[in-house]
Design a protein around this motif. Structure first.
Motif, mmCIF file in Angstrom:
data_model
loop_
_atom_site.group_PDB
_atom_site.id
_atom_site.type_symbol
_atom_site.label_atom_id
_atom_site.label_comp_id
_atom_site.label_asym_id
_atom_site.label_seq_id
_atom_site.Cartn_x
_atom_site.Cartn_y
_atom_site.Cartn_z
ATOM 1 N N VAL A 1 0.843 -1.201 0.000
ATOM 2 C CA VAL A 1 0.000 0.000 0.000
ATOM 3 C C VAL A 1 0.875 1.247 0.000
ATOM 4 N N ARG A 2 1.929 1.233 0.790
ATOM 5 C CA ARG A 2 2.840 2.382 0.853
ATOM 6 C C ARG A 2 3.485 2.660 -0.505
ATOM 7 N N LEU A 3 3.789 1.616 -1.239
ATOM 8 C CA LEU A 3 4.454 1.764 -2.533
ATOM 9 C C LEU A 3 3.528 2.215 -3.653
ATOM 10 N N PHE A 4 2.268 1.786 -3.629
ATOM 11 C CA PHE A 4 1.428 1.936 -4.817
ATOM 12 C C PHE A 4 0.198 2.820 -4.643
ATOM 13 N N VAL A 5 -0.064 3.314 -3.436
ATOM 14 C CA VAL A 5 -1.292 4.081 -3.212
ATOM 15 C C VAL A 5 -0.957 5.470 -2.686
ATOM 16 N N GLU A 6 -1.366 6.484 -3.434
ATOM 17 C CA GLU A 6 -1.234 7.864 -2.989
ATOM 18 C C GLU A 6 -2.414 8.211 -2.071
ATOM 19 N N PRO A 7 -2.243 9.163 -1.151
ATOM 20 C CA PRO A 7 -3.365 9.582 -0.306
ATOM 21 C C PRO A 7 -4.584 9.967 -1.148
ATOM 22 N N GLY A 8 -5.724 9.434 -0.758
ATOM 23 C CA GLY A 8 -6.976 9.734 -1.451
ATOM 24 C C GLY A 8 -7.303 8.814 -2.601
ATOM 25 N N GLN A 9 -6.354 7.994 -3.042
ATOM 26 C CA GLN A 9 -6.622 7.113 -4.174
ATOM 27 C C GLN A 9 -7.512 5.936 -3.757
ATOM 28 N N PRO A 10 -8.331 5.429 -4.682
ATOM 29 C CA PRO A 10 -9.218 4.310 -4.364
ATOM 30 C C PRO A 10 -8.468 2.982 -4.366
ATOM 31 N N LEU B 1 -2.496 -2.961 -9.867
ATOM 32 C CA LEU B 1 -1.773 -4.069 -9.243
ATOM 33 C C LEU B 1 -2.759 -4.975 -8.515
ATOM 34 N N LEU B 2 -2.717 -6.260 -8.826
ATOM 35 C CA LEU B 2 -3.496 -7.259 -8.093
ATOM 36 C C LEU B 2 -2.645 -7.844 -6.979
ATOM 37 N N VAL B 3 -3.151 -7.743 -5.754
ATOM 38 C CA VAL B 3 -2.574 -8.459 -4.623
ATOM 39 C C VAL B 3 -3.407 -9.724 -4.453
ATOM 40 N N LEU B 4 -2.864 -10.854 -4.888
ATOM 41 C CA LEU B 4 -3.564 -12.134 -4.810
ATOM 42 C C LEU B 4 -3.072 -12.860 -3.564
ATOM 43 N N ASP B 5 -3.872 -12.813 -2.524
ATOM 44 C CA ASP B 5 -3.510 -13.387 -1.226
ATOM 45 C C ASP B 5 -3.820 -14.884 -1.261
ATOM 46 N N GLU B 6 -2.753 -15.699 -1.235
ATOM 47 C CA GLU B 6 -2.888 -17.148 -1.311
ATOM 48 C C GLU B 6 -2.386 -17.800 -0.017
ATOM 49 N N ILE C 1 5.607 -14.887 -13.760
ATOM 50 C CA ILE C 1 6.435 -13.832 -13.183
ATOM 51 C C ILE C 1 6.770 -12.743 -14.193
ATOM 52 N N ALA C 2 6.145 -12.795 -15.362
ATOM 53 C CA ALA C 2 6.374 -11.763 -16.372
ATOM 54 C C ALA C 2 5.420 -10.587 -16.202
ATOM 55 N N ARG C 3 4.342 -10.773 -15.456
ATOM 56 C CA ARG C 3 3.351 -9.710 -15.296
ATOM 57 C C ARG C 3 3.761 -8.767 -14.163
ATOM 58 N N PRO C 4 4.006 -7.494 -14.444
ATOM 59 C CA PRO C 4 4.404 -6.575 -13.377
ATOM 60 C C PRO C 4 3.259 -6.140 -12.473
ATOM 61 N N ASN C 5 2.021 -6.468 -12.844
ATOM 62 C CA ASN C 5 0.877 -5.994 -12.050
ATOM 63 C C ASN C 5 0.203 -7.109 -11.247
ATOM 64 N N VAL C 6 0.948 -8.170 -10.929
ATOM 65 C CA VAL C 6 0.413 -9.241 -10.080
ATOM 66 C C VAL C 6 1.456 -9.614 -9.025
ATOM 67 N N LEU C 7 1.039 -9.605 -7.769
ATOM 68 C CA LEU C 7 1.856 -10.115 -6.670
ATOM 69 C C LEU C 7 1.100 -11.252 -6.008
ATOM 70 N N ARG C 8 1.726 -12.412 -5.946
ATOM 71 C CA ARG C 8 1.148 -13.591 -5.293
ATOM 72 C C ARG C 8 1.712 -13.656 -3.875
ATOM 73 N N MET C 9 0.852 -13.691 -2.868
ATOM 74 C CA MET C 9 1.278 -13.636 -1.478
ATOM 75 C C MET C 9 1.144 -15.021 -0.840
ATOM 76 N N ARG C 10 2.212 -15.468 -0.177
ATOM 77 C CA ARG C 10 2.227 -16.762 0.494
ATOM 78 C C ARG C 10 2.740 -16.582 1.933
ATOM 79 N N THR C 11 2.514 -17.585 2.773
ATOM 80 C CA THR C 11 2.880 -17.456 4.179
ATOM 81 C C THR C 11 3.376 -18.769 4.753
ATOM 82 N N PHE C 12 4.170 -18.659 5.803
ATOM 83 C CA PHE C 12 4.564 -19.815 6.603
ATOM 84 C C PHE C 12 3.666 -19.972 7.833
#
Length: 369
Positions: free
Chosen positions: A101-110, A189-194, A210-221
């Motif tokens: 969010v800090r990287l991609f969202v300016e104040p007031g943006q949807p 940017l899609l944040v795909l929480d997996e 991994i060629a798409r710059p507008n998709v981040l796949r999120m994984r966890t331990f």
């Protein structure tokens, strides 16, 4: 007395705790829970190799962590068949969400999400001044058509989607997720929480691109690997998008012990397979308890089962509170329509047996019987 002044944004925000932890509730109640089945933790525990690795590494804890997370990135990248440059390690998915969010969202943006989806994401959006736009669930699933409509209507730079979903446990097939990805504007940017993907059918995962710059796949331990207390997650994405994290991340945010534990966990895929079988057994056990009590369990691809209590949100809240009064820690969704449910995590049989014993009484109390 005068005091340092908060920013205008900080002054405008409420003091928020997205989740009231079981420890907090135990302190308030003055006694422990007998069944801790509300936080979607992995009650079956981490690989035995993790404990051995922690013990071996303990004398080295005087050292700072490796700020590049080099070994862990190598292992995770190899596991997924990508390069280390496509992996970013962070303090759980929660910590990485804040950086995104800090990287991609300016104040007031949807910023687009689903009404009732993972609340910590919303917490970060508000904390960085974004404007949340929420699409209601449809048929107990995140409505990907409504999310796409909201993105296009708002020209949103960021959209969040969890697959499988928390809090409902439902999921979309990978083909539908891929269609959603291809329909997004390149500038969104899609944040795909997996977070729960290991427990889900393989068909629920779209191809890892991994060629798409507008998709981040999120994984966890924290879930299938049983390391919730270590706070370790990672993002998979296109190399330049991943490099952006270095602009804002806490480079020493991962503890050395967490790096050791996560590396040991990812190397023991046999233990992971065994845990996934136990989770599937636990889902079936909870479904049986649900049916025995005349309730309906939603299909789940996670390590929890969402239970339709058969009434409205007020009734489900009574059921949850009555279970808590009986020393059974569970949680529930709070958004409209979803709030008719409670959510029960899988865990050891002895804890599910307590749930089975206490649910009839909790329902009777909630019904006023």
């Amino acid at each position: 007395m005068s005091r340092p002044r908060l920013t205008s944004l900080a002054q405008s925000l409420p003091a928020t705790v997205p989740f009231v932890g079981p420890e907090t509730q135990e302190r308030q109640r003055g006694r422990p829970f007998r069944a801790r089945i509300g936080a979607n933790e992995n009650g079956f525990g981490a690989s035995p190799r993790v404990a051995a690795a922690i013990a071996a590494a303990a004398p080295e804890m005087w050292k700072y962590c490796d700020p590049e997370n080099h070994e862990l990135r190598q292992l995770v990248a190899s596991h997924h068949g990508v390069a280390p440059e496509n992996i970013m390690i962070g303090e759980g998915i929660d910590g990485l969400l804040g950086l995104i969010v800090r990287l991609f969202v300016e104040p007031g943006q949807p910023v687009v999400t689903s009404l009732g989806a993972y609340p910590t994401f919303n917490y970060h959006v508000a904390g960085f001044g974004g404007r949340l736009v929420a699409a209601p669930y449809r048929d107990d699933r995140e409505d990907i058509e409504a999310l796409l409509d909201a993105v296009e209507r708002e020209a949103a730079p960021l959209v969040y989607l969890a697959n499988p979903d928390n809090p409902m446990g439902t999921w979309w097939e990978g083909g539908e997720i891929q269609r959603f990805i291809e329909a997004l504007p390149d500038t969104t940017l899609l944040v795909l929480d997996e977070a729960y993907t290991e427990m889900a059918p393989a068909s629920s995962r779209p191809p890892l691109d991994i060629a798409r710059p507008n998709v981040l796949r999120m994984r966890t331990f924290s879930k299938a690997y049983g390391l919730a207390g270590m706070r370790c997650g990672y993002a998979i994405g296109e190399a330049e998008t991943i490099r952006a994290f270095d602009k804002v991340r806490n480079h020493f945010g991962m503890s050395r012990m967490t790096q050791v534990a996560a590396a040991a966990a990812v190397e023991d895929q046999a233990w992971l397979a065994e845990v996934l079988e136990r989770i599937a057994d636990g889902r079936r056990r909870i479904e049986g308890i649900t049916s025995d009590n005349g309730l309906a369990a939603l299909p789940s691809a996670t390590n929890f089962v969402t239970i339709d209590c058969g009434g409205d949100g007020a009734f489900a809240l009574k059921v949850m509170q009555s279970l808590i009064d009986r020393d059974v820690f569970v949680r529930k969704p709070m958004a409209p329509r979803l709030d008719r449910c409670i959510r029960v995590s899988t865990g050891p049989e002895e804890e599910l047996a307590i749930f089975a014993e206490e649910l009839p009484g909790a329902l009777a109390t909630a019904r006023g019987n």
